[in-house]
Design an enzyme around this catalytic site. Sequence first.
Site, PDB file in Angstrom:
ATOM      1  N   VAL A   5       0.683  -1.392  -0.145  1.00 15.29           N
ATOM      2  CA  VAL A   5      -0.086   0.305  -0.039  1.00 15.29           C
ATOM      3  C   VAL A   5       0.880   1.129  -0.133  1.00 15.29           C
ATOM      4  CG1 VAL A   5      -1.736   1.568   1.390  1.00 15.29           C
ATOM      5  CG2 VAL A   5      -1.901  -1.144   1.007  1.00 15.29           C
ATOM      6  N   LYS A   6       2.112   1.312   0.806  1.00 20.24           N
ATOM      7  CA  LYS A   6       2.878   2.290   0.867  1.00 20.24           C
ATOM      8  C   LYS A   6       3.515   2.649  -0.395  1.00 20.24           C
ATOM      9  CE  LYS A   6       5.031   6.070   2.320  1.00 20.24           C
ATOM     10  NZ  LYS A   6       6.047   5.998   3.320  1.00 20.24           N
ATOM     11  N   ILE A   7       4.288   1.638  -0.804  1.00 21.59           N
ATOM     12  CA  ILE A   7       4.862   1.688  -2.167  1.00 21.59           C
ATOM     13  C   ILE A   7       3.950   2.150  -3.280  1.00 21.59           C
ATOM     14  CG2 ILE A   7       5.999   0.307  -3.927  1.00 21.59           C
ATOM     15  CD1 ILE A   7       7.822   1.028  -1.315  1.00 21.59           C
TER      16      ILE A   7
END
Length: 312
Positions: free
Chosen positions: A176-178
């Site tokens: 999700v963060k990437i």
Amino acid sequence: MSYRATERPRIGWIGAGRMGFQLAARLLAAGHDVAVYNRTRAKAEPLVERGASIVDTPADLADRDVVFVMVSASADLAAVTTGPDGLLTADAAPGLIIDSSTVSTEASVQARAAATERGADFLAAPVSGNPKVVAAGKLTLAVSGPRESFDAVRPLLELLGRGVTYVGEGEVARLVKIAHNVFLGVVTQSLAEITVLAEKGGVSREAFLEFLNSSVLGSVFSRYKTPALVNLDFAPTFTMPLLRKDFDLGLGAARELEAPMPIASATAQLVAEAIGAGSRENDFAELILEQARRSGLELKPENAKIDDGLEA
């Protein structure tokens, strides 16, 4: 589950860089007992005035209820958890480790396995924001791992910002963060392209971005980046090499999952081009300078007074 929620858990914090410092300060402001480790001790010492204690090694935090980790890279996460004097090398182990570093899924898997072996719960909790976003109370977190652990620690996480989202088991928060950071780069490159287009056609950057920000396409992010794009103030919030690292991780995940990302791939090349041209220390909004150069346009600061939309 080894972590049991308490009203006042004893907290450890590893990593007092620009982000880690501000987040630890929020926990201290809420009245929590926070002990801090940072590789360069002097950077953490100002937190003492806010009520923190400073320790000499990550292992010194092993008896804490909850330990947050916010370091720069996968190798750093390994070093502070399982390296010499690492958090998981002491006789005791914390009840819960919350890792907010932006690292690879593989590094997260290894850290989770090491924590589990020592009887500690582990949540991946990468964040979206920068120190100014933290100060404005608008940080967001994506969290993955055991749902029970997330539910138990959620009140603590909500002290860090306005949005805490449980996204699933295991390491999915890393993805999700990437994905978020890849979008960050793509949106900024697109914003640079249309802003340069408008200026080359005779519209000031201030006027164009005021229009954009007032439209349905405007966002918290486009407004926040407007002062940098208008006034060419590239004081770093996130540098080009860090953005390139996230593109590498995102495109690696895309290959593994067989999800083509042609726009992200093209943007990654433009980020690499900007780094090759010398953009390493300043903010990644410098993408607009490279776009202007390719367009035969020399940008000058407009020196406009602009609200970035963030209020503490």
